[in-house]
Motif scaffolding. Structure first.
Motif, PDB file in Angstrom:
ATOM      1  N   PRO A  53      -5.400  -6.724  -5.996  1.00  0.00           N
ATOM      2  CA  PRO A  53      -5.871  -5.985  -7.174  1.00  0.00           C
ATOM      3  C   PRO A  53      -5.313  -4.568  -7.269  1.00  0.00           C
ATOM      4  O   PRO A  53      -5.437  -3.918  -8.314  1.00  0.00           O
ATOM      5  CB  PRO A  53      -7.392  -5.947  -6.983  1.00  0.00           C
ATOM      6  CG  PRO A  53      -7.702  -7.025  -5.998  1.00  0.00           C
ATOM      7  CD  PRO A  53      -6.523  -7.067  -5.100  1.00  0.00           C
ATOM      8  N   LEU A  54      -4.698  -4.064  -6.181  1.00  0.00           N
ATOM      9  CA  LEU A  54      -4.200  -2.692  -6.156  1.00  0.00           C
ATOM     10  C   LEU A  54      -2.706  -2.594  -6.470  1.00  0.00           C
ATOM     11  O   LEU A  54      -2.154  -1.492  -6.522  1.00  0.00           O
ATOM     12  CB  LEU A  54      -4.455  -2.070  -4.776  1.00  0.00           C
ATOM     13  CG  LEU A  54      -5.917  -2.020  -4.311  1.00  0.00           C
ATOM     14  CD1 LEU A  54      -5.992  -1.487  -2.891  1.00  0.00           C
ATOM     15  CD2 LEU A  54      -6.754  -1.168  -5.240  1.00  0.00           C
ATOM     16  N   ILE A  55      -2.070  -3.720  -6.669  1.00  0.00           N
ATOM     17  CA  ILE A  55      -0.626  -3.724  -6.911  1.00  0.00           C
ATOM     18  C   ILE A  55      -0.329  -3.368  -8.374  1.00  0.00           C
ATOM     19  O   ILE A  55      -1.012  -3.831  -9.286  1.00  0.00           O
ATOM     20  CB  ILE A  55      -0.029  -5.106  -6.565  1.00  0.00           C
ATOM     21  CG1 ILE A  55      -0.162  -5.369  -5.063  1.00  0.00           C
ATOM     22  CG2 ILE A  55       1.432  -5.194  -6.983  1.00  0.00           C
ATOM     23  CD1 ILE A  55       0.259  -6.757  -4.634  1.00  0.00           C
ATOM     24  N   ASP A  56       0.695  -2.570  -8.580  1.00  0.00           N
ATOM     25  CA  ASP A  56       1.123  -2.164  -9.924  1.00  0.00           C
ATOM     26  C   ASP A  56       2.130  -3.183 -10.446  1.00  0.00           C
ATOM     27  O   ASP A  56       3.340  -3.035 -10.271  1.00  0.00           O
ATOM     28  CB  ASP A  56       1.739  -0.766  -9.876  1.00  0.00           C
ATOM     29  CG  ASP A  56       2.029  -0.202 -11.263  1.00  0.00           C
ATOM     30  OD1 ASP A  56       2.055  -0.990 -12.227  1.00  0.00           O
ATOM     31  OD2 ASP A  56       2.244   1.020 -11.365  1.00  0.00           O
ATOM     32  N   TYR A  57       1.640  -4.227 -11.083  1.00  0.00           N
ATOM     33  CA  TYR A  57       2.502  -5.312 -11.535  1.00  0.00           C
ATOM     34  C   TYR A  57       3.414  -4.887 -12.686  1.00  0.00           C
ATOM     35  O   TYR A  57       4.542  -5.381 -12.810  1.00  0.00           O
ATOM     36  CB  TYR A  57       1.653  -6.529 -11.926  1.00  0.00           C
ATOM     37  CG  TYR A  57       0.879  -7.091 -10.760  1.00  0.00           C
ATOM     38  CD1 TYR A  57      -0.472  -6.786 -10.586  1.00  0.00           C
ATOM     39  CD2 TYR A  57       1.497  -7.886  -9.805  1.00  0.00           C
ATOM     40  CE1 TYR A  57      -1.188  -7.282  -9.504  1.00  0.00           C
ATOM     41  CE2 TYR A  57       0.791  -8.384  -8.719  1.00  0.00           C
ATOM     42  CZ  TYR A  57      -0.543  -8.075  -8.567  1.00  0.00           C
ATOM     43  OH  TYR A  57      -1.241  -8.558  -7.484  1.00  0.00           O
ATOM     44  N   LYS A  58       2.954  -3.956 -13.527  1.00  0.00           N
ATOM     45  CA  LYS A  58       3.818  -3.465 -14.605  1.00  0.00           C
ATOM     46  C   LYS A  58       5.030  -2.752 -14.023  1.00  0.00           C
ATOM     47  O   LYS A  58       6.149  -2.909 -14.511  1.00  0.00           O
ATOM     48  CB  LYS A  58       3.030  -2.520 -15.514  1.00  0.00           C
ATOM     49  CG  LYS A  58       1.986  -3.209 -16.379  1.00  0.00           C
ATOM     50  CD  LYS A  58       1.312  -2.210 -17.309  1.00  0.00           C
ATOM     51  CE  LYS A  58       0.288  -2.909 -18.206  1.00  0.00           C
ATOM     52  NZ  LYS A  58      -0.389  -1.952 -19.114  1.00  0.00           N
ATOM     53  N   ASN A  59       4.810  -2.004 -12.971  1.00  0.00           N
ATOM     54  CA  ASN A  59       5.903  -1.315 -12.299  1.00  0.00           C
ATOM     55  C   ASN A  59       6.890  -2.314 -11.701  1.00  0.00           C
ATOM     56  O   ASN A  59       8.114  -2.121 -11.770  1.00  0.00           O
ATOM     57  CB  ASN A  59       5.345  -0.404 -11.209  1.00  0.00           C
ATOM     58  CG  ASN A  59       6.422   0.293 -10.405  1.00  0.00           C
ATOM     59  OD1 ASN A  59       7.308   0.936 -10.964  1.00  0.00           O
ATOM     60  ND2 ASN A  59       6.357   0.162  -9.099  1.00  0.00           N
ATOM     61  N   ILE A  60       6.376  -3.379 -11.100  1.00  0.00           N
ATOM     62  CA  ILE A  60       7.242  -4.404 -10.521  1.00  0.00           C
ATOM     63  C   ILE A  60       8.083  -5.063 -11.602  1.00  0.00           C
ATOM     64  O   ILE A  60       9.288  -5.293 -11.425  1.00  0.00           O
ATOM     65  CB  ILE A  60       6.404  -5.449  -9.763  1.00  0.00           C
ATOM     66  CG1 ILE A  60       5.772  -4.820  -8.518  1.00  0.00           C
ATOM     67  CG2 ILE A  60       7.250  -6.662  -9.380  1.00  0.00           C
ATOM     68  CD1 ILE A  60       4.841  -5.738  -7.757  1.00  0.00           C
ATOM     69  N   ALA A  61       7.478  -5.361 -12.742  1.00  0.00           N
ATOM     70  CA  ALA A  61       8.205  -5.996 -13.835  1.00  0.00           C
ATOM     71  C   ALA A  61       9.324  -5.098 -14.356  1.00  0.00           C
ATOM     72  O   ALA A  61      10.371  -5.588 -14.804  1.00  0.00           O
ATOM     73  CB  ALA A  61       7.247  -6.349 -14.960  1.00  0.00           C
TER      74      ALA A  61
END
Length: 346
Positions: free
Chosen positions: A124-132
């Protein structure tokens, strides 16, 4: 691995993290396949510990030296050497290192130093938008299955199931790494067989469970970790996928329970093909009696009537495939092969 002890604590997560419920999880982006950017020798790779702590400090040296020998510069995660109980730092610290490595334009790929347990806690703490926005290769296996699944479910990014930074970098793994990442070969993965004077080839033999071929997106990883995130926003969509699984140190009755989860949550009824890797130290124990691993696989896989085989070089073994999780592949259950159908890099 402290995997089992961790899984028993999963039920406490909602109480431990009241602000990180599934209701506030990142909404999934368009989960079309997202290709990572290619890497080359001379690039900088980030070394992180998203799961368990490293007990022996020489492992940090081994991991850095191995990555340097592969031709990379190495950036150590700020919290790489931290410890919080059995974990490599608090959840916030471990997630921060992962997020920082994806955000840092200097870093071209990310390698996990080890698995163990705890990666699911940081999802839940991962920045998925940043990864994308910054797609780059992520390498690891075992507990890193949680990251492979979550990142693909949330972004569509292809990640890589393979050796850890502190793991075995024998000639097979090094050669395969170079083929996958530097040469960008359209790989066909097939078991190798060591030389022997035995009349019959025994090591690394596959067993065909159901004959045939299939094509689909290859998804999966460690069975225990995969089933532990079932029902969450971080569980991938297995519709028309090729499922691969592996595990270590689990009695057949536990494998049976986890396969039952894959049946009950609908995964097995959606897939087009099935590949079972190695299940190290998974023999029946003492007691009244036990199903064998063969019987468990027969019970759940044969009724599906889809191409399936077991024994692939995937799992807690010294020589292992580096599989692009989320890539389109073709599998042949009779030959025991997995073939990439397209490039896995931009």
């Amino acid at each position: 691995m402290q995997k089992r002890a961790f899984l028993k604590s999963l039920g406490l997560l909602s109480a431990s993290f009241p602000l990180l419920s599934f209701d506030t999880a990142h909404a999934a982006f368009d989960a079309k396949t997202l290709l990572p950017k290619a890497i080359k020798k001379g690039d900088t790779v980030g070394l992180i510990a998203p799961s368990a702590a490293v007990a022996d400090r020489m492992q940090f040296t081994f991991a850095q030296e191995a990555l340097e020998a592969l031709g990379f510069k190495v950036k150590l995660g700020e919290n790489l050497k931290n410890r919080y109980g059995h974990l490599a730092g608090t959840d916030a610290e471990r997630a921060a290192d992962l997020n920082e490595m994806f955000a840092n334009n200097e870093v071209k790929a990310i390698v996990s130093i080890r698995g163990g347990s705890g990666a699911a806690r940081i999802l839940p703490l991962i920045d998925y938008k940043n990864i994308a926005k910054n797609p780059k290769p992520l390498l690891g296996y075992s507990d890193i299955t949680a990251l492979h699944c979550a990142i693909h479910a949330q972004t569509g990014l292809i990640t890589f199931h393979g050796p850890m930074g502190s793991g075995g970098w024998n000639s097979f793994n090094v050669a395969q790494f170079e083929k996958v990442f530097f040469d960008q070969e359209k790989m066909t993965y097939e078991n190798i067989h060591p030389e022997s004077d035995d009349l019959v080839v025994k090591p690394n033999r596959i067993q065909t469970l159901t004959s045939g071929t299939a094509e689909g997106k290859i998804l999966g990883g460690n069975l225990t970790v995969l089933t532990a995130i079932s029902g969450s926003p971080y569980y991938p969509d297995f519709k028309d996928a090729i499922l691969f699984i592996e595990d270590i140190g689990e009695d057949p009755y536990k494998i049976d329970r986890m396969m039952s989860t894959l049946k009950l949550n609908g995964t097995l009824d959606q897939i087009k093909g099935f590949i079972f890797g190695q299940c190290s130290d998974c023999e029946p124990g003492g007691g009244y009696g036990s199903l064998t691993l063969d019987q468990v696989l027969d019970d759940y896989i044969l009724p599906l009537n889809i191409p399936a085989y077991s024994g692939a070089m995937i799992g807690h073994i010294s020589k292992q495939f580096i599989l692009p999780v989320g890539a389109k592949v073709a599998m042949d259950a009779d030959k025991g092969t997995i073939s990439l159908l397209s490039s896995v890099f931009q």
